[in-house]
Design an enzyme around this catalytic site. Structure first.
Site, mmCIF file in Angstrom:
data_model
loop_
_atom_site.group_PDB
_atom_site.id
_atom_site.type_symbol
_atom_site.label_atom_id
_atom_site.label_comp_id
_atom_site.label_asym_id
_atom_site.label_seq_id
_atom_site.Cartn_x
_atom_site.Cartn_y
_atom_site.Cartn_z
ATOM 1 N N ARG A 1 0.842 -1.197 0.000
ATOM 2 C CA ARG A 1 0.000 0.000 0.000
ATOM 3 C C ARG A 1 0.885 1.258 0.000
ATOM 4 O O ARG A 1 0.928 1.964 -0.994
ATOM 5 C CB ARG A 1 -0.970 -0.008 1.202
ATOM 6 N N ASP A 2 1.631 1.507 1.075
ATOM 7 C CA ASP A 2 2.502 2.689 1.060
ATOM 8 C C ASP A 2 3.552 2.516 -0.037
ATOM 9 O O ASP A 2 3.947 3.478 -0.710
ATOM 10 C CB ASP A 2 3.151 2.903 2.434
ATOM 11 N N HIS B 1 3.134 3.985 -3.627
ATOM 12 C CA HIS B 1 3.661 5.309 -4.003
ATOM 13 C C HIS B 1 5.018 5.152 -4.699
ATOM 14 O O HIS B 1 5.247 5.698 -5.774
ATOM 15 C CB HIS B 1 3.862 6.200 -2.770
ATOM 16 N N SER C 1 3.204 10.976 8.563
ATOM 17 C CA SER C 1 3.219 10.947 7.095
ATOM 18 C C SER C 1 4.406 11.683 6.499
ATOM 19 O O SER C 1 4.807 11.402 5.373
ATOM 20 C CB SER C 1 1.943 11.593 6.545
ATOM 21 N N HIS D 1 2.759 4.636 12.645
ATOM 22 C CA HIS D 1 3.179 4.453 11.255
ATOM 23 C C HIS D 1 4.253 5.488 10.971
ATOM 24 O O HIS D 1 3.983 6.695 11.060
ATOM 25 C CB HIS D 1 1.959 4.644 10.333
ATOM 26 N N HIS E 1 7.944 7.012 8.833
ATOM 27 C CA HIS E 1 8.781 7.085 7.630
ATOM 28 C C HIS E 1 10.212 7.415 8.035
ATOM 29 O O HIS E 1 10.453 7.993 9.094
ATOM 30 C CB HIS E 1 8.241 8.134 6.648
ATOM 31 N N TYR F 1 4.315 16.027 3.427
ATOM 32 C CA TYR F 1 3.666 14.731 3.144
ATOM 33 C C TYR F 1 4.562 13.868 2.254
ATOM 34 O O TYR F 1 4.935 14.276 1.143
ATOM 35 C CB TYR F 1 2.355 15.043 2.426
#
Lengths: 343, 343
Positions: free
Chosen positions: B18-19, B22, B172, B201, B203, B292
């Site tokens: 899913r991520d 991108h 995000s 979640h 990054h 983002y």
């Protein structure tokens, strides 16, 4: 030897041109060194380390031959730096006092003497030579995960008593979790923090290098290492440009210009990367199993030659407790694993 | 809705599919999805998210068209999973209740409803639909660095009162430093921790995803996200295989088989990577300036088209405070910057 005055909250040392030598298979050109030093110096980096990955004198069959004589690279670096100091790494047993004198003559103003974390007693002679040459001194206690915080502090004490101005918690395997790193920083700061600065050198094998750097600063560590694009052994070092951005966000003064650091990484170093250092299986295994980061390319070569997976070789090296200087045992491990597979 | 029982100390959700969409420019094939789900399921991952990067219904001119219909991918994932649950992302305004019913029919058993961190009040309708379908629920409070810990907790309360079983601190932008993450985890756990699980979640834009995951677990967060090879927006997500190794070293039970996770990353995902997600200038700027993460490829395309640097576009997006859903403004920013350069 007293410790130098600090100009900023943290004194950043960039080791792209030394630890990165591992990832470059020791093939730096003089032009790459000049361009990198110019960009780092302009961005405000205070100390720039230039040496073979295994330190001065490392160019050899066992550790890999340098493309360019490191004294040439040190002299080139010195010419380009307007404010940054040029440092060299010296691992006793690989580099000699004579190598150090030559590095000093070429322009090195700081030596970082590196020993295994329990063998600080091999360093005093070299600190003595450095003192005689008027060089700044740092002491690397490598593979710092392999001993207790208390013992690490005792080893730092040996170095400081021998004239080391800044003993380092050196996480050569990129293995230290945050609580493990914190305990070591605190113990070393408690032992020598009144007389010397304490340093931290991290790797990103399990993604802890930058986080540990933040914790280091919180508990009084004042010398912190990084590499542009993380160029270094294993999954690479804490990226200096990320340290710049993170300390900027934290309001910790490093003297670094964040945008200039980002440009240096992107426009100077990225174009010459043979591969971007990354947390692939081999590098993660090094952090997970506590294996010397610079074993990576050696293990990959042995894996290809003897047809056994590199990550199996690295895990076995971890089980057997091999440390820097035992690179020749990697072939042995590969042969043993190949034999086990055949039988 | 009561929260589900936990089988391990931490419930890992892998969002490669899913991520990672991108980073794959939404070009996943059915074979890639099947291979990845099989490897994750075998390694013990409990939840596997499969959707367009911007959630179900995201395939569009604005967000990028999917190569394969996501309902086909969800059904394929469901077929391959023997114990893992399949989750989908739903961003209200992009995905609809009807999309959610179709995803459920295709085999999705969990929905993760994602809103900007101050807009939880657009989520209750979707939690209601999920409840009616008997699906598990998660709530994403995106761009969590953009509001205070107290407000984030109040927003989590809105979600939980609407039937969300696990509100997430969703970083995000990969911008949260450790003390900022900790404060948000603690506030949300204090507010809803008796009724719901709290999630994180992250990054890796400034290398904090894994470190923040460790802190999350320490303070009571029980759902933690990762991606194999970090495949995801920006510099990618916390690599699931690194989370496996780190939690193993910490003695935190995730149910994951570390070696199987390392193999999944290396042998299944790495071969199909268009590029290894990394902390380059653009990604670091996203973490530094709080942008983002999924703006990355949009900004790179606009940079090429309008001849202005992508990192300048991203920094301007940060200054202007753009959030997910405002991807069309990236072109606007690029045009403005191009105009400023020309004049």
């Amino acid at each position: 030897m007293t410790r130098p005055e600090l100009r900023h909250d943290v004194r950043i040392t960039d080791t792209t041109l030394r630890d990165g030598s591992h990832a470059m298979d020791h093939q730096f050109s003089e032009a790459q060194v000049r361009d990198t030093v110019r960009a780092l110096d302009r961005a405000g980096v205070e100390v720039i380390e230039v040496s073979h990955g295994d330190g001065i004198g490392g160019s050899s069959f066992n550790y890999g031959f340098s493309r360019t004589d490191e004294m040439t690279l040190i002299a080139a670096a010195r010419e380009e730096a307007t404010t940054a100091k040029i440092a060299v790494l010296l691992v006793p047993g690989i580099g000699t006092a004579d190598d150090l004198r030559r590095a000093h003559d070429a322009g090195a103003e700081m030596v970082r003497v590196a020993t295994h974390c329990t063998e600080a007693d091999v360093s005093p002679q070299h600190f003595g030579v450095a003192h005689g040459l008027g060089m700044e001194t740092v002491g690397f206690l490598m593979m710092a995960h392999r001993t207790s915080p208390e013992d690490l502090a005792a080893q730092a004490r040996i170095m400081v008593d021998a004239g080391c101005q800044a003993p380092y918690v050196t996480d050569s395997a990129g293995a230290l979790l945050m609580h493990e790193a914190r305990a070591r920083f605190e113990a070393v700061v408690a032992e020598v923090g009144d007389e010397a600065w304490v340093g931290y050198h991290g790797h990103q094998n399990i993604a802890m290098g930058v986080a540990n750097s933040v914790i280091a600063q919180e508990v009084g560590v004042r010398y912190i290492d990084g590499s542009l694009c993380a160029l270094g052994a294993g999954a690479g070092n804490s990226p200096t440009e990320v340290l710049a951005a993170v300390f900027d966000r934290l309001g910790v003064d490093t003297g670094l210009d964040v945008l200039a650091m980002l440009d240096a990484a992107q426009e100077v170093v990225q174009p010459y990367l043979p591969r971007w250092p990354k947390m692939d299986r081999n590098a993660i295994v090094q952090g997970w199993a506590g294996v010397y980061s610079s074993f990576l390319l050696h293990a990959e070569r042995a894996a290809e030659r003897y047809k056994v997976p590199a990550h199996d070789i690295l895990r076995r090296c971890g089980e057997l407790g091999y440390v820097g200087g035992q690179e020749d045992m990697i072939i042995d491990v590969a042969l043993t694993l190949a034999g086990e597979r055949a039988s």
